[in-house]
Design a protein around this motif. Structure first.
Motif, short mmCIF file in Angstrom:
data_model
loop_
_atom_site.label_atom_id
_atom_site.label_comp_id
_atom_site.label_asym_id
_atom_site.label_seq_id
_atom_site.Cartn_x
_atom_site.Cartn_y
_atom_site.Cartn_z
N PHE A 197 0.83 -1.20 0.00
CA PHE A 197 0.00 0.00 0.00
C PHE A 197 0.86 1.26 0.00
N LEU A 198 1.91 1.25 0.82
CA LEU A 198 2.82 2.41 0.85
C LEU A 198 3.53 2.58 -0.49
N HIS A 199 3.90 1.47 -1.11
CA HIS A 199 4.57 1.53 -2.41
C HIS A 199 3.66 2.19 -3.45
N VAL A 200 2.39 1.84 -3.46
CA VAL A 200 1.46 2.43 -4.42
C VAL A 200 1.29 3.93 -4.14
N VAL A 201 1.14 4.30 -2.89
CA VAL A 201 0.97 5.72 -2.54
C VAL A 201 2.22 6.51 -2.90
N PHE A 202 3.39 6.00 -2.54
CA PHE A 202 4.63 6.72 -2.84
C PHE A 202 4.89 6.78 -4.34
N SER A 203 4.56 5.73 -5.06
CA SER A 203 4.73 5.75 -6.52
C SER A 203 3.78 6.76 -7.15
N LEU B 175 2.78 9.49 -5.87
CA LEU B 175 3.24 10.84 -5.53
C LEU B 175 4.59 11.16 -6.14
N SER B 176 5.25 10.18 -6.76
CA SER B 176 6.57 10.40 -7.37
C SER B 176 6.40 10.77 -8.83
N SER B 177 7.47 11.31 -9.39
CA SER B 177 7.43 11.65 -10.82
C SER B 177 7.41 10.36 -11.64
N SER B 178 6.73 10.41 -12.78
CA SER B 178 6.59 9.21 -13.61
C SER B 178 7.95 8.77 -14.15
N GLU B 179 8.85 9.72 -14.42
CA GLU B 179 10.18 9.35 -14.90
C GLU B 179 10.94 8.53 -13.87
N TYR B 180 10.83 8.90 -12.61
CA TYR B 180 11.52 8.16 -11.55
C TYR B 180 10.94 6.76 -11.41
N VAL B 181 9.62 6.64 -11.46
CA VAL B 181 8.98 5.34 -11.29
C VAL B 181 9.35 4.41 -12.44
N ILE B 182 9.38 4.93 -13.67
CA ILE B 182 9.73 4.10 -14.82
C ILE B 182 11.20 3.70 -14.77
N ARG B 183 12.06 4.63 -14.39
CA ARG B 183 13.50 4.36 -14.37
C ARG B 183 13.89 3.44 -13.21
N ASN B 184 13.30 3.64 -12.05
CA ASN B 184 13.66 2.87 -10.86
C ASN B 184 12.68 1.74 -10.68
N LYS B 185 13.10 0.50 -10.89
CA LYS B 185 12.22 -0.66 -10.78
C LYS B 185 12.20 -1.24 -9.37
N GLY B 186 13.01 -0.70 -8.47
CA GLY B 186 13.11 -1.27 -7.13
C GLY B 186 12.10 -0.70 -6.16
N LEU B 187 12.46 -0.79 -4.90
CA LEU B 187 11.59 -0.34 -3.82
C LEU B 187 11.51 1.18 -3.80
N ILE B 188 10.32 1.68 -3.59
CA ILE B 188 10.13 3.12 -3.42
C ILE B 188 9.66 3.31 -1.99
N LEU B 189 10.55 3.79 -1.15
CA LEU B 189 10.23 3.96 0.26
C LEU B 189 9.90 5.41 0.61
N TRP B 190 10.02 6.30 -0.35
CA TRP B 190 9.68 7.69 -0.14
C TRP B 190 9.43 8.32 -1.51
N PRO B 191 8.50 9.25 -1.65
CA PRO B 191 8.25 9.85 -2.97
C PRO B 191 9.46 10.62 -3.48
N LYS B 192 9.81 10.41 -4.73
CA LYS B 192 10.92 11.13 -5.36
C LYS B 192 10.37 11.97 -6.50
N GLY B 193 10.74 13.21 -6.56
CA GLY B 193 10.22 14.10 -7.58
C GLY B 193 8.73 14.31 -7.38
N PHE B 194 8.35 14.78 -6.21
CA PHE B 194 6.95 14.90 -5.79
C PHE B 194 6.12 15.66 -6.82
N ASN B 195 5.00 15.04 -7.24
CA ASN B 195 4.03 15.74 -8.08
C ASN B 195 2.65 15.11 -7.91
#
Length: 161
Positions: free
Chosen positions: A31-37, A39-59
């Motif tokens: 659930f946290l992974h979905v929420v953080f993904s 809230l992150s930028s789409s470029e970061y989510v596409i580029r980073n296939k691993g764990l997302i433990l905090w939103p990167k490039g908030f949008n």
């Protein structure tokens, strides 16, 4: 007087707490992974296939797009309608049937209870259910979404008890 716990009980509690914490992480992380993904930028989510433990490039572009969609309001209305009406109708029908089965003077109680329990273990399946819905003329109606899930054999047995 205070109860003295044995070392085995204390060990059990510690192991139980550790296992419950692992279970909490295993169920909460998706659930946290979905929420953080989201809230992150789409470029970061596409580029980073691993764990997302905090939103990167908030949008909030995804949320802006979703809330502008014309079908979102209708989808939420359907969800509220199906959940509310389904719960209400289910409670009424299952409570009435459980009350009847709880009465010792109900004629044919054993036979009808057998029929209901039999359907819990051996259902007709998806295709016969579809054929019944089609023959009743209830395809593509809201009523069928509510009525199909309104009776649960297990819930009737639990309410009767």
């Amino acid at each position: 007087m205070r109860y003295k716990r044995s070392p085995l009980e204390i060990t059990f509690d510690i192991i139980n707490i550790i296992l419950m914490f692992i279970l909490l992480i295993a169920t909460l992380y998706p659930f946290l992974h979905v929420v953080f993904s989201s809230l992150s930028s789409s470029e970061y989510v596409i580029r980073n296939k691993g764990l997302i433990l905090w939103p990167k490039g908030f949008n909030l572009k995804g949320y802006k797009y979703a809330f502008k969609h014309p079908m979102l309001g209708k989808a939420y209305l359907n969800t509220i309608l199906y959940a509310g009406a389904g719960t209400l109708i289910g409670l009424i029908t299952m409570s009435l049937s459980a009350y009847a089965f709880a009465k010792p003077s109900f004629p044919g109680k054993g036979f009808f209870l057998f029929i209901i329990v039999f359907t819990m273990f051996f259902s007709g399946g998806l295709i016969p259910s579809y054929l019944n819905v089609r023959r009743l003329g209830l395809l593509n109606t809201r009523f069928i979404m509510i009525i199909l899930g309104s009776i649960s054999t297990w819930s009737i047995i639990m309410l009767r008890t």
